[in-house]
Design a protein around this motif. Structure first.
Motif, PDB file in Angstrom:
ATOM      1  N   SER A  43      78.482  64.051  30.161  1.00  0.00           N
ATOM      2  CA  SER A  43      78.244  62.607  30.231  1.00  0.00           C
ATOM      3  C   SER A  43      77.205  62.167  29.204  1.00  0.00           C
ATOM      4  N   LEU A  46      79.026  61.722  25.999  1.00  0.00           N
ATOM      5  CA  LEU A  46      79.772  60.464  26.024  1.00  0.00           C
ATOM      6  C   LEU A  46      78.842  59.274  25.808  1.00  0.00           C
ATOM      7  N   PHE A  87      83.411  53.420  33.582  1.00  0.00           N
ATOM      8  CA  PHE A  87      82.597  54.300  34.421  1.00  0.00           C
ATOM      9  C   PHE A  87      83.318  54.623  35.724  1.00  0.00           C
ATOM     10  N   ASP A 164      84.392  57.915  31.878  1.00  0.00           N
ATOM     11  CA  ASP A 164      83.397  58.772  32.526  1.00  0.00           C
ATOM     12  C   ASP A 164      83.700  58.888  34.015  1.00  0.00           C
ATOM     13  N   GLU A 165      84.361  59.977  34.405  1.00  0.00           N
ATOM     14  CA  GLU A 165      84.724  60.244  35.807  1.00  0.00           C
ATOM     15  C   GLU A 165      85.388  59.018  36.462  1.00  0.00           C
ATOM     16  N   VAL A 196      85.656  62.343  30.572  1.00  0.00           N
ATOM     17  CA  VAL A 196      84.655  63.230  31.167  1.00  0.00           C
ATOM     18  C   VAL A 196      84.994  63.464  32.632  1.00  0.00           C
TER      19      VAL A 196
END
Length: 368
Positions: A43, A46, A87, A164-165, A196
């Motif tokens: 992360s 990223l 996110f 990101d996740e 990610v």
């Protein structure tokens, strides 16, 4: 669209180096996943690409545009980078409708009304949310909110997409459906993407290539099947899928591709095809996936069917729907076997293939 080039990226937080000299090239239209446990640096990498964290060293370039260059003192702020960032939290405006949430970045960029309307309709159709344009976030499911968040990012045509996740807040079944939908969308868009996650299934299912990270560094880069079938080290083997590790000593050495004879701690022996050179007298760790092993036929002993039959002790058993997950003890090493046969008794004869296992240098510590 554009390619992404990361060279020697380094980021420190106090005395901790979160990202340690990471270099990576992501081709135009490629979907690359940064995979690893919490704290591995994925992360942070990223965030450095997005400009949310200013790196301490290295260089980041997207297409012909340099985002960051420590040597030249160049740092482009997040709003000046053509990055689409999604996110794990949806971060939708609760007082705005779906259409207004998606319109927000276009309004900031002063996109004219007719063009703004066209883009909103286009991107909502892309994420299959056009029917919900007039709804508010609280009227949507978690998966629908995540689609709106993605639409809001795609509507201004970013050069690269950073995820990101994005599925981590969804429940298991919804996450499976969202993963399938995201895979279909990825195929249609062909947008340069960094994804990610710590979820190996997501990484294997979605990626063109996977970057496995450990301790702020890249442990291995490769296509999903390459990473799974040929892990570079015990960490990668253990993190991608489930792996059984057997400490052993090499009795008869072999060159790469040759046959080596190994002895386990309890004196049992097996012959394996060595993917890597094996030196007589050395300590090694032999790695097998659960699907490579099976219960031996009744009465089978010694080498059979291109493999070896070894005595094990059953330590646990659990029925998980269609399969039994069986815990075993083999020469003091814990193993996990998946089988359709219900295990009986306290002992089990286990068949291990001669080919397919991976030899790593070092004993039990190599797999820790």
């Amino acid at each position: 669209m554009a390619d992404l080039l990361i060279e020697g990226l380094t980021k420190r937080f106090g005395g901790v180096t979160a990202v340690d000299n990471v270099s990576l090239h992501v081709a135009d239209g490629e979907f690359v996943t940064l995979l690893g446990p919490s704290g591995c640096g994925k992360s942070t990498t990223l965030a450095a690409v997005a400009g949310l964290d200013r790196a301490d060293g290295g260089r980041i370039q997207v297409g012909d545009t340099v985002y960051f260059d420590a040597a030249r003192g160049l740092y482009r702020p997040p709003e000046a980078r053509s990055c689409g960032l999604v996110f794990q939290s949806y971060a939708l405006w609760p007082h705005m409708t779906v259409a207004d949430n998606v319109a927000f970045p276009l309004t900031l960029r002063k996109v004219p009304g007719p063009e703004r309307k066209r883009r909103i309709e286009e991107v909502l159709a892309l994420v299959e949310m056009e029917r919900y344009a007039a709804r508010y976030p609280h009227e949507l499911s978690g998966g629908q909110q995540q689609r709106v968040a993605l639409a809001r990012t795609l509507v201004y045509h970013p050069a690269i997409l950073l995820l990101d996740e994005p599925l981590s807040n969804l429940d298991a079944k919804l996450r499976d459906r969202a993963r399938a939908w995201l895979g279909e969308l990825r195929t249609r868009l062909r947008l340069t993407t960094i994804y990610v996650t710590h979820d190996q299934i997501e990484a294997l299912a979605l990626s063109d290539r996977i970057v496995v990270m450990n301790g702020g560094r890249i442990a291995q880069v490769g296509a999903p099947q390459e990473i799974y079938d040929h892990p570079a080290d015990p960490f990668v083997a253990d993190f991608i899928g489930t792996t059984n590790f057997l400490p052993a000593r090499v009795l008869t050495g072999a060159p790469e591709g040759g046959k080596a004879v190994l002895e386990l701690a309890d004196g049992q022996r097996l012959e394996v095809r060595a993917e890597r050179p094996a030196t007589a007298g050395s300590r090694v760790t032999l790695a097998y996936r659960p699907e490579q092993m099976r219960i031996a036929a009744e009465g089978a002993t010694g080498a059979t069917d291109g493999g070896a039959v070894l005595r094990t002790r059953i330590t646990s058993r659990a029925y998980v729907g269609g399969l039994w997950q069986v815990g075993l003890d083999l020469a003091g090493a814990p193993l996990r076997l998946e089988t359709r046969q219900p295990p009986r008794g306290e002992e089990l004869h286990l068949w291990l293939p001669q080919a397919g296992g991976i030899l790593f240098r070092g004993g039990a510590d190599a797999a820790a």
